[in-house]
Structure formats: structure tokens, C-alpha cells
Design an enzyme around this catalytic site. Structure first.
Site, PDB file in Angstrom:
ATOM      1  N   GLU A 320      33.652  50.325  33.825  1.00 21.69           N
ATOM      2  CA  GLU A 320      33.620  49.216  32.874  1.00 21.69           C
ATOM      3  C   GLU A 320      34.619  48.150  33.264  1.00 21.69           C
ATOM      4  OE1 GLU A 320      34.767  47.027  29.087  1.00 21.69           O
ATOM      5  OE2 GLU A 320      35.982  48.092  30.554  1.00 21.69           O
ATOM      6  N   HIS A 441      46.093  46.484  29.619  1.00 21.06           N
ATOM      7  CA  HIS A 441      45.920  46.431  31.076  1.00 21.06           C
ATOM      8  C   HIS A 441      47.238  46.524  31.842  1.00 21.06           C
ATOM      9  CE1 HIS A 441      41.526  44.812  31.476  1.00 21.06           C
ATOM     10  NE2 HIS A 441      41.623  45.854  30.644  1.00 21.06           N
TER      11      HIS A 441
END
Length: 477
Positions: A320, A441
């Protein structure tokens, strides 16, 4: 810390009834057993997703990352170990489990990357900048030119941003409202030798790594950089200074696996619940998206323990973070009849953001039936005491692969780098004017970054909406 209202089986069924009523739906469809039967009686008692089980799954996935260089990125040993863990848990619960593999392009950035301004600062790869996923390598020195900064320009998203660009220069752009791939391809067409995108909201050691989706056509180094790097490079552009870039990347290929698990119930149609299992390149991905994976495992446990007779399918996607690769491969593999039997796809990506807002997927362009899913989740979460805020998430996660087939979609998301407004803080708690997940992230996306009770709350919501659809109590057409 968010305090989680506990919904035990009886109150969960009551919340379902109230939510269904709030959606204007009949809670006693023709197939229920008798005119006075309740929703709970028609489907049997629903369990409660236990926060302790979610905690244990998050700990296991974090341990996997720690044993594999701190990441669980698709194409790495950490990801493969994650697949084995999830598949094993589902098999132990009695689900029919498959791990279909597909080929994908992998990416790695070699250490030691630098950006040097002649007569000025030297910046290092990692804290100051990253090569974007699928960036090319390069060792070069050139002048630097700004693109896309003007009032009528779009951060490199339009070829017109490069109208006066000097061929052979390095392009410096702000973030624009497009895929970074589009800006890179515009830079290549204009004759740039590299593209650096400087993000004014990103400080040193908080630089993320956008994806270019696939490597084809990416012929130059493409770099995402901090505000500090951007300021230095804009000064270099104004002063005519040369800039040197050294960045080396490795683009390979690997077979990676999705995890697909289905209950043994017999029905013409199936409800799918999914979320991605892979992490980014720069952290273990415990909120993004071990939280969604743990919630799905929690729902699977409850349905197995309650011997539920509804047909459900769970999906844990690979790639993803590279561009929805796992879910795109899966939907491409489906025959028309297999597509038609999916009554809905529900996506759960980032469920435990510490400064959360409970967003419910609500895209005006989503397939017919999606609005009913959104209405149900909003009503359910309000009844549970959490609240909800509808939001159009566009194509930012794996639901987009199913929406493209005309399948109704829905889901829950708790926020990434978005800044929480004062109104949202007043409504949901937390800190205004701060990111919803400051570790999005990044390497700090560990278990300490996750509100486990919140994940369990949303797992209950996932259970509720899945059962409501699969049992026919939430018709989508």
C-alpha cells in the site's frame, strides 16, 4: 489519553439497533425469526473486541520490525514475517487462509546521500532529505532553478510551471496538489537533471518519503526535503550557486504476499474488511498500519469465538505504501462474478493516532451504498460516545481499488499529518494546532504512538457494520 467507553455485548446490540434506526433502516427485515425478534436475537450475541488482544498483536508486529532493521516494508524479511504472523493467527481461529503472491518493484536508498551548496551547507540523506520511492540514482552538479512557486503555478504539477526552466538545471519545487510522479515527469520533460520538493511544514528528522507509484519513466533523482533544505536551496537559486547531489537507490523486484482469510459461512455475497499490513521504509508502522491489522484480527477473533454465521472476508494488503499495489493486484484478479459477490469493502488504515479525529469515509463520488455505510458508522460512533466526522479521503488508501469497481466502500481513519483545528479539539479532545499523528511515516511510529483503547473502539465499530451488512440489516441498495 482517550478513555474508551466499554460496549459489552448487550449494549453493543443496543447501539446497533439505535444506529440502524438513526439511519432510517428497518431493524426487523423479513428474514428475522418472528415479528418481535430483535437485531441481537436474529444474529446471536455479538462479542466485544478486547483491547488486550489488540495490544498483544501490536507488540508482536513491533517485535517483528525490531528484529528486521526497524521496518516491515513490502519486499523485506520484516514484511514476510508479518504475513506469517497474521496468517498463522487466522488459521488458528479456523479461517480459510490464502496468501496469494504478486510481483512488485522494490526500492531501497543506499546510505551516504548528500546535497551540497557550493560555498555553503551540506545536507545529509535521512535527517534532511529522502529519495522518493522509485527515484533514480545520480551524482551531479548543476545550477538550481525554482519552479511552481508563483501565484498561478502549481508546485510542478503542470507542464506550464516549467515554461522558462533552463534545461540541465536542478528543479526546486514546493509541494503541489498532485501525485509527485506527475511533477517528476514534468521535470524530466523540461530537461531537469533532478527534482527536489521542499516541504515547508517538515523539519529536520521529520522528512517523509512520497512514492512515485512505479519506476517507469523516472529518469532523474527525485528528492523530498525539509524546510531548512528548501530555504538554503532557494537562496542558492537566487545567488546563482551550484548545487551537488549524490544519491544512490536500488530498484529491484520481489514476490510479495497479501493475506486473504474467509469464514466458512455459506452465503451468496460476502463483506470484505481490509487494511494494509506493510510499513513505510523509515519506521515500523505500528499506527500506520499495524493498528488496522490488529483491529481486523480482533474482529476475526470475536466472529470465530461467537461462531457467527455471517460470511466475511479479511484482507491484509502488501505494498500500500508503494501505491495500493496489493489491493490493485487483488481486484484485477477477480472475475466478474467474484466482483459481484462482494457486497461491500470496509477499510481500516490508521486507527490509533494519538491526537486523533474519528474520520468516517464519506466520498460524494463513492459507489452507490457507500453513503449508507458512512451514516451507519457516524451513528454508531456517536452512540458509543466517540463521535465522528465524515471526510472524503479520495484515493489515499486501499478502498480506492474497490470503489473503482463500483463496490460500496467505507472505513475509519484517525488522521496523519493534518493539523487538528480548535473546533476538532473542542469536540474530540486533544491538542489544537498540532498534527494528529506527529510520527506518521517516521521511526517514532512505535507502540508508544498508538492509542490502543481507541483502536479497540474502532474495531467494535468495524464488527458492528460488517455484521449489519452481512446479516442483511444494513441494505446497501
Amino acid at each position: 489519553m482517550h478513555t474508551r467507553p466499554t460496549l459489552r455485548p448487550a449494549s453493543l446490540a443496543a447501539a446497533l439497533l439505535m444506529a440502524l434506526a438513526a439511519c432510517g433502516l428497518n431493524t426487523h427485515p423479513p428474514h428475522t425469526p418472528g415479528p418481535g425478534a430483535s437485531f441481537a436475537e436474529s444474529i446471536g450475541p455479538l462479542g466485544h473486541v478486547d483491547a488486550a488482544g489488540i495490544q498483544a498483536d501490536l507488540e508482536a508486529l513491533e517485535t517483528i520490525a525490531e528484529a528486521n532493521g526497524g521496518v516491515r516494508t513490502a519486499g523485506t524479511a520484516g514484511y514476510e514475517a508479518s504475513v506469517d504472523y497474521v496468517a498463522g493467527k487466522l488459521r488458528d481461529l479456523g479461517y480459510a487462509v490464502q496468501t496469494p503472491a504478486f510481483a512488485m518493484a522494490t526500492f531501497a536508498e543506499e546510505p551516504g546521500a548528500t546535497i551540497r551548496v557550493a560555498g555553503g551547507a551540506t545536507f545529509k540523506g535521512g535527517p534532511d532529505f529522502h529519495a522518493m520511492i522509485y527515484s533514480s540514482s545520480g551524482d551531479l552538479t548543476a545550477r538550481i532553478a525554482e519552479v511552481g512557486y508563483g501565484t498561478n503555478q502549481s508546485g510542478g504539477c503542470s507542464p506550464s510551471d516549467f515554461a522558462d526552466f533552463p534545461r540541465g538545471a536542478i528543479a526546486l519545487a514546493p509541494p503541489g496538489n498532485c501525485f509527485r510522479r506527475d511533477a517528476v515527469l514534468n521535470a524530466v520533460a523540461a530537461g531537469a537533471v533532478a527534482l527536489i520538493v521542499a516541504y515547508p511544514q517538515w523539519s529536520t528528522s521529520a522528512v517523509r518519503r512520497p512514492t512515485l507509484l512505479f519506476p517507469d519513466g523516472i529518469e532523474i533523482p527525485a528528492i523530498s526535503a525539509s524546510a531548512e533544505v528548501g530555504a538554503a536551496l532557494r537562496a542558492a537559486a537566487e545567488g546563482g550557486s551550484q548545487v551537488s547531489i549524490s544519491v544512490h537507490t536500488d530498484i529491484g523486484s520481489a514476490m510479495v504476499r497479501n493475506v486473504i482469510a474467509e469464514s466458512h459461512a455459506v452465503a451468496d455475497r460476502v463483506v470484505m474488511l481490509g487494511g494494509h499490513l506493510d510499513s513505510v521504509h523509515d519506521g515500523p508502522g505500528i499506527n500506520d498500519n499495524s493498528s488496522g491489522s490488529a483491529a481486523l484480527l480482533g474482529v476475526a477473533r470475536v466472529l470465530a469465538e461467537q461462531h457467527a454465521t455471517v460470511r466475511v472476508r479479511f484482507a491484509f494488503w502488501a505494498g500500500e505504501e508503494f501505491g495500493l499495489l496489493g489491493s490493485r493486484d487483488y481486484v484485477a484478479s477477480l472475475r466478474s462474478a467474484e466482483q459481484a459477490e462482494i457486497s461491500a469493502y470496509l477499510n481500516f488504515d490508521m486507527l490509533g493516532s494519538p491526537n486523533y479525529v474519528p474520520f468516517v469515509y464519506d466520498a460524494p463520488s463513492a459507489a452507490l451504498g457507500s453513503a449508507r455505510i458512512a451514516d451507519f458508522l457516524v451513528s454508531y460512533l456517536k452512540e458509543a460516545g466517540v463521535g465522528a466526522e465524515p471526510r472524503d479521503l479520495g484515493s489515499s488508501s486501499d478502498h480506492a481499488s474497490f470503489d473503482g469497481l463500483g463496490i460500496p466502500t467505507g472505513g475509519i481513519f484517525t488522521g496523519a499529518t493534518e493539523t487538528k483545528s480548535g473546533a476538532q479539539a473542542a469536540k474530540f479532545g486533544g491538542m489544537a494546532d498540532a498534527p494528529m499523528d506527529a510520527c506518521y511515516h517516521l521511526a517514532c511510529d512505535t507502540l508508544a504512538n498508538v492509542d490502543v483503547d481507541l483502536v479497540a473502539e474502532f474495531a467494535d465499530a468495524a464488527l458492528a457494520v460488517a455484521v449489519a451488512i452481512a446479516s442483511g440489516h444494513l441494505p446497501l441498495s
